[in-house]
Design a protein around this motif. Structure first.
Motif, PDB file in Angstrom:
ATOM      1  N   GLY A   1       0.831  -1.202   0.000  1.00  0.00           N
ATOM      2  CA  GLY A   1       0.000   0.000   0.000  1.00  0.00           C
ATOM      3  C   GLY A   1       0.861   1.246   0.000  1.00  0.00           C
ATOM      4  O   GLY A   1       0.608   2.207  -0.733  1.00  0.00           O
TER       5      GLY A   1
ATOM      6  N   TYR B   1     -13.412  -2.983  -1.440  1.00  0.00           N
ATOM      7  CA  TYR B   1     -13.684  -3.971  -0.396  1.00  0.00           C
ATOM      8  C   TYR B   1     -14.647  -5.012  -0.968  1.00  0.00           C
ATOM      9  O   TYR B   1     -15.791  -4.703  -1.275  1.00  0.00           O
ATOM     10  CB  TYR B   1     -14.311  -3.291   0.822  1.00  0.00           C
TER      11      TYR B   1
ATOM     12  N   VAL C   1      -8.571   2.546   0.038  1.00  0.00           N
ATOM     13  CA  VAL C   1      -8.047   1.189   0.125  1.00  0.00           C
ATOM     14  C   VAL C   1      -7.561   0.960   1.546  1.00  0.00           C
ATOM     15  O   VAL C   1      -6.778   1.751   2.070  1.00  0.00           O
ATOM     16  CB  VAL C   1      -6.878   0.969  -0.863  1.00  0.00           C
TER      17      VAL C   1
ATOM     18  N   ASP D   1      -5.194  -0.968   3.473  1.00  0.00           N
ATOM     19  CA  ASP D   1      -3.998  -1.785   3.260  1.00  0.00           C
ATOM     20  C   ASP D   1      -3.678  -2.503   4.559  1.00  0.00           C
ATOM     21  O   ASP D   1      -3.020  -1.954   5.436  1.00  0.00           O
ATOM     22  CB  ASP D   1      -2.829  -0.895   2.826  1.00  0.00           C
TER      23      ASP D   1
ATOM     24  N   ALA E   1      -8.337  -5.445   8.120  1.00  0.00           N
ATOM     25  CA  ALA E   1      -9.164  -4.586   7.267  1.00  0.00           C
ATOM     26  C   ALA E   1     -10.632  -4.662   7.697  1.00  0.00           C
ATOM     27  O   ALA E   1     -11.334  -3.646   7.739  1.00  0.00           O
ATOM     28  CB  ALA E   1      -9.023  -4.993   5.806  1.00  0.00           C
TER      29      ALA E   1
ATOM     30  N   SER F   1      -1.995  -8.455  -3.713  1.00  0.00           N
ATOM     31  CA  SER F   1      -1.468  -7.437  -2.794  1.00  0.00           C
ATOM     32  C   SER F   1      -2.245  -6.138  -3.012  1.00  0.00           C
ATOM     33  O   SER F   1      -2.935  -5.967  -4.024  1.00  0.00           O
ATOM     34  CB  SER F   1       0.019  -7.208  -3.077  1.00  0.00           C
ATOM     35  N   SER F   2      -2.119  -5.224  -2.071  1.00  0.00           N
ATOM     36  CA  SER F   2      -2.809  -3.932  -2.209  1.00  0.00           C
ATOM     37  C   SER F   2      -2.378  -3.224  -3.483  1.00  0.00           C
ATOM     38  O   SER F   2      -3.210  -2.671  -4.206  1.00  0.00           O
ATOM     39  CB  SER F   2      -2.527  -3.043  -0.992  1.00  0.00           C
TER      40      SER F   2
ATOM     41  N   ILE G   1      -4.897  -2.143  -6.443  1.00  0.00           N
ATOM     42  CA  ILE G   1      -5.038  -0.743  -6.836  1.00  0.00           C
ATOM     43  C   ILE G   1      -4.813  -0.603  -8.340  1.00  0.00           C
ATOM     44  O   ILE G   1      -5.570   0.070  -9.038  1.00  0.00           O
ATOM     45  CB  ILE G   1      -4.086   0.154  -6.025  1.00  0.00           C
TER      46      ILE G   1
END
Length: 161
Positions: free
Chosen positions: A8, A47, A77, A79, A85, A123-124, A128
């Motif tokens: 992130g 999400y 987001v 992360d 989360a 992964s974040s 993204i």
């Protein structure tokens, strides 16, 4: 927040128009609240789940309703690990009313130095990048993936020593 290979944070450093807040909960009096209240902004929370709209399946009309002309998307987001989360969302009422978006993962994660909880998890940074692509952001974000891949390669090389 302190993890040395936090994706992130890597995404934040790769995107010129991003903001980063570190915390476990966000209230209505936060900087985030001020950003979300700005006229012309259209916030979304990345999400997955039953309340989430899949960006992969949007028709042109749905895309127009989601992103009306003249409004700027603001992608939020979280992360964190999936468990954290979920707790962040639960403890941040300001995030609970934001429309949620997701996508169908068609590839496995390139983040080979960390085990993903399920094969479809990314992964974040990868998530993204995927959302920016699905939102048809005109900017080229391929540099973000190049830096990510280089970091993974370097970490794998260190683990072989």
């Amino acid at each position: 927040a302190r993890h040395p290979v936090g994706t992130g944070r890597m995404a934040h450093r790769s995107l010129t128009n991003s903001l980063l807040w570190v915390g476990a909960s966000f209230g209505r009096d936060s900087e985030l609240a001020a950003l979300l209240a700005q006229p012309g902004s259209r916030p979304f929370l990345l999400y997955p789940g039953p309340r989430s709209l899949s960006l992969d399946t949007l028709t042109a009309a749905e895309r127009e309703r989601l992103l009306p002309a003249g409004e700027d998307p603001v992608l939020i987001v979280l992360d964190a690990t999936w468990d954290l989360a979920q707790k962040m969302l639960h403890h941040s009422p300001i995030l609970q009313d934001i429309p949620r978006v997701s996508f169908e993962s068609r590839e496995t994660s390139r983040f080979l130095i960390r085990k993903q909880p399920r094969p479809e998890c990314l992964s974040s940074l990868e998530a993204i990048h995927r959302v920016l692509t699905l939102l048809r952001d005109p900017a080229d974000h391929s540099g973000m993936l190049r830096v990510f891949d280089q970091m993974v390669e370097r970490q794998l090389a260190y683990s072989k020593k």
